[in-house]
Design an enzyme around this catalytic site. Structure first.
Site, PDB file in Angstrom:
ATOM      1  N   GLY A 274      71.242  -1.600  -9.196  1.00  0.00           N
ATOM      2  CA  GLY A 274      71.443  -1.311 -10.053  1.00  0.00           C
ATOM      3  C   GLY A 274      72.785  -2.028 -11.023  1.00  0.00           C
ATOM      4  O   GLY A 274      72.802  -1.997 -12.125  1.00  0.00           O
ATOM      5  N   GLY A 318      68.223  -6.207  -6.606  1.00  0.00           N
ATOM      6  CA  GLY A 318      67.264  -6.612  -7.014  1.00  0.00           C
ATOM      7  C   GLY A 318      67.144  -7.828  -8.492  1.00  0.00           C
ATOM      8  O   GLY A 318      67.169  -9.532  -8.617  1.00  0.00           O
ATOM      9  N   ARG A 319      67.639  -7.122  -9.808  1.00  0.00           N
ATOM     10  CA  ARG A 319      67.395  -8.076 -10.937  1.00  0.00           C
ATOM     11  C   ARG A 319      68.864  -8.822 -10.579  1.00  0.00           C
ATOM     12  O   ARG A 319      68.814 -10.467 -10.689  1.00  0.00           O
ATOM     13  CB  ARG A 319      68.025  -7.049 -11.915  1.00  0.00           C
ATOM     14  CG  ARG A 319      68.283  -7.242 -13.162  1.00  0.00           C
ATOM     15  CD  ARG A 319      69.034  -6.757 -14.339  1.00  0.00           C
ATOM     16  NE  ARG A 319      68.135  -5.418 -14.258  1.00  0.00           N
ATOM     17  CZ  ARG A 319      68.053  -4.528 -15.146  1.00  0.00           C
ATOM     18  NH1 ARG A 319      66.965  -5.577 -16.119  1.00  0.00           N
ATOM     19  NH2 ARG A 319      66.736  -3.548 -14.284  1.00  0.00           N
ATOM     20  N   TYR A 369      62.807  -1.286 -23.140  1.00  0.00           N
ATOM     21  CA  TYR A 369      64.012  -0.845 -22.989  1.00  0.00           C
ATOM     22  C   TYR A 369      65.045  -1.596 -24.670  1.00  0.00           C
ATOM     23  O   TYR A 369      65.776  -1.005 -24.553  1.00  0.00           O
ATOM     24  CB  TYR A 369      64.575  -1.379 -22.424  1.00  0.00           C
ATOM     25  CG  TYR A 369      64.054  -1.354 -20.697  1.00  0.00           C
ATOM     26  CD1 TYR A 369      63.096   0.416 -20.551  1.00  0.00           C
ATOM     27  CD2 TYR A 369      63.752  -1.885 -20.078  1.00  0.00           C
ATOM     28  CE1 TYR A 369      62.818   0.286 -19.391  1.00  0.00           C
ATOM     29  CE2 TYR A 369      63.149  -2.245 -18.253  1.00  0.00           C
ATOM     30  CZ  TYR A 369      62.613  -0.267 -18.444  1.00  0.00           C
ATOM     31  OH  TYR A 369      62.101  -0.723 -17.010  1.00  0.00           O
ATOM     32  N   CYS A 396      48.788  -7.609 -30.757  1.00  0.00           N
ATOM     33  CA  CYS A 396      48.201  -6.575 -32.003  1.00  0.00           C
ATOM     34  C   CYS A 396      48.950  -5.440 -32.042  1.00  0.00           C
ATOM     35  O   CYS A 396      49.008  -4.323 -31.641  1.00  0.00           O
ATOM     36  CB  CYS A 396      46.543  -6.795 -31.904  1.00  0.00           C
ATOM     37  SG  CYS A 396      46.874  -6.186 -33.499  1.00  0.00           S
TER      38      CYS A 396
END
Length: 492
Positions: A274, A318-319, A369, A396
């Site tokens: 995180g 990860g991020r 988010y 759309c």
């Protein structure tokens, strides 16, 4: 804050621009936001030593461009900062065969959150003993794959899962190592959809109710299972380490409870991931070395207070590894000036809606988010006056927004290229075929060379899943591949 589902106008909300004054240089590349190899050469953006117009001519748009040295360098940063601990790459951020091999070659561990993520890692040759499997609803098939492959850890998330796992472990003839995921009751400072340690959500065993201790005791008493340690994860995109430190305090307390109840001294403590990254220049992520220092300090202090040996630590970035090193390239198609009303001196205020050839099918995060991104004109620089813009996709949906408000040169025009920064995490991995758009390719760049690591999806791929259309050729002219003769960039 939750948005009205039909958008701010339908919700009776006034949508003022959220952007500040224009920066001095509209084409600047903040080193905290952009990949480590990002440069302007003759005004054009280069990534990994390759000009973006060359990448687009070869691979089309939209296009994910992954800076290999950036990705692997950030993985090395975490491995160095957490020397003596285990660094698990959280593959849900972005996984393909090449990334799995990079992570394996660089000595890290890997987290999978589904049987298919596990299958990708195994197919790429990732060492099974360095894989952990997460998930709140692991199926029998997923658990069997994990047990048969002999992966290093299964992170158990419910009593039902323990019931499913025990017979598989017994049949395997060898103890299966697990971690118990504890929900520690920490409210991470992040969006509610990615905060995962408060009580009212789907993950883990509650520490407050005693379920975490009950689960740990249950696992210890199962001869076919080996409780290697505990796991905690408080959320995503977190800049304040106080939440991690509070979680460490509570989960070490659980180590003490387990020891008191069973006499077992658990040897591992996985504090999850995180760790935030910079999507905007004002973002201030904590460097890995500082995160490591703070977590080691609090764990050591808590263990000393309880007279426990310090367990081996693990973390799951990860991020923080995948996010900053990837850029998405788009081609501008339509530019639509929209009047917003009068400005401070009575002059009409205008926002330019800049439409590109992708959108929420390749980056859902802004819509999902309220995520913030920044972008620049990529194929050239410009001295034109700044214009207030909103970068939108071609889907759309009025909520199909990539960059909500920013300043771009007022002379941007159809055919120009835009580069959106920090799209390596949760963009390609959450991509969809909404409106039957096709998933973009991923190209890895390094030292002036570009290698396609994920090819562009084609209409034939999509048709193959349709019981009626399978084998039917796409209408001509094909719209699933870039036309080689198409000029790249209006002024390249």
């Amino acid at each position: 804050m939750r948005a009205h589902p039909a958008g701010p106008l339908h919700g009776g909300m006034t949508p003022p621009p959220s952007v500040g004054l224009p920066p001095a240089d509209l084409g600047a590349l903040d080193p905290q936001v952009w990949p480590r190899s990002a440069r302007r050469v003759g005004g054009e953006l280069h990534l990994g030593g390759t000009p973006v117009t060359e990448l687009v001519r070869a691979h089309g748009t939209p296009l994910f461009v992954l800076d290999e040295d950036d990705f692997r360098g950030r993985a090395a940063d975490f491995a160095g900062a957490f020397d003596g601990a285990d660094v698990h790459y959280a593959s849900k951020a972005f996984l393909c065969g090449q990334v799995a091999r990079w992570i394996a070659d660089d000595g890290l561990h890997l987290d999978a959150c589904s049987g298919n993520e596990l299958a990708v890692a195994l197919a790429a040759g990732f060492p099974a003993e360095r894989i952990a499997l997460h998930g709140n609803n692991k199926s029998l098939l997923e658990l069997r794959l994990a047990v048969d492959a002999g992966i290093g850890r299964i992170v158990v998330d419910s009593f039902d899962e323990i019931d499913r796992l025990v017979p598989l472990a017994e049949a395997s003839g060898r103890p299966v190592s697990v971690l118990v995921r504890a929900t520690v009751g920490i409210e991470a400072h992040t969006h509610e959809f990615i905060a995962t340690a408060h009580e009212d959500q789907k993950f883990g065993f509650s520490l407050a109710t005693g379920d975490a201790l009950t689960a740990a005791v249950r696992v210890i008493r199962e001869p076919s299972l080996h409780l290697a340690g505990l796991h905690s994860h408080i959320g995503s995109q977190i800049f304040d380490t106080a939440g991690f430190e509070a979680a460490a305090h509570r989960v070490v307390g659980l180590l003490g409870q387990v020891h008191q109840a069973t006499g077992e001294l658990l040897g591992e403590l996985n504090l999850g991931g995180g760790f935030g990254i910079a999507y905007l220049p004002d973002d201030d992520p904590v460097p890995p070395v500082d995160v490591a220092r703070r977590l080691r300090t609090v764990v050591a202090a808590e263990c000393a207070a309880l007279d426990l040996p310090v367990p081996r630590l693990a973390v799951e970035p990860g991020r923080a590894i995948a996010g900053p090193g990837t850029v998405t390239l788009y081609e501008i198609g339509t530019i639509k000036p929209v009047r917003l009303g009068s400005g401070g001196h009575g002059a009409p205020q205008v926002r330019n809606y800049v439409s590109v050839d992708g959108g929420m099918s390749d980056n859902i995060r802004t819509a999902l988010y309220d995520a913030d991104y920044t972008c620049v004109l990529a194929n050239r620089t410009s001295d034109a006056a700044p214009a207030l813009c909103r970068v939108v996709g071609k889907h759309c949906e009025s909520g199909d927004v990539l960059v909500r408000d920013l300043w771009l040169p007022s002379d941007v025009q159809p055919g120009d290229l835009l580069a959106v920064a920090a799209t390596g995490a949760y963009c390609w991995s959450m991509a969809s075929n909404y409106n039957y758009l096709l998933k973009p390719p991923v190209v890895a760049v390094r030292d002036g060379a570009a290698t396609e690591v994920v090819r562009r999806q084609t209409l034939a791929d999509v048709f193959a899943l349709d019981a009626v259309l399978a084998g039917t050729p796409a209408p001509s002219p094909a719209i699933d591949q870039p036309a080689p003769e198409h000029p790249v960039g209006a002024r390249s």
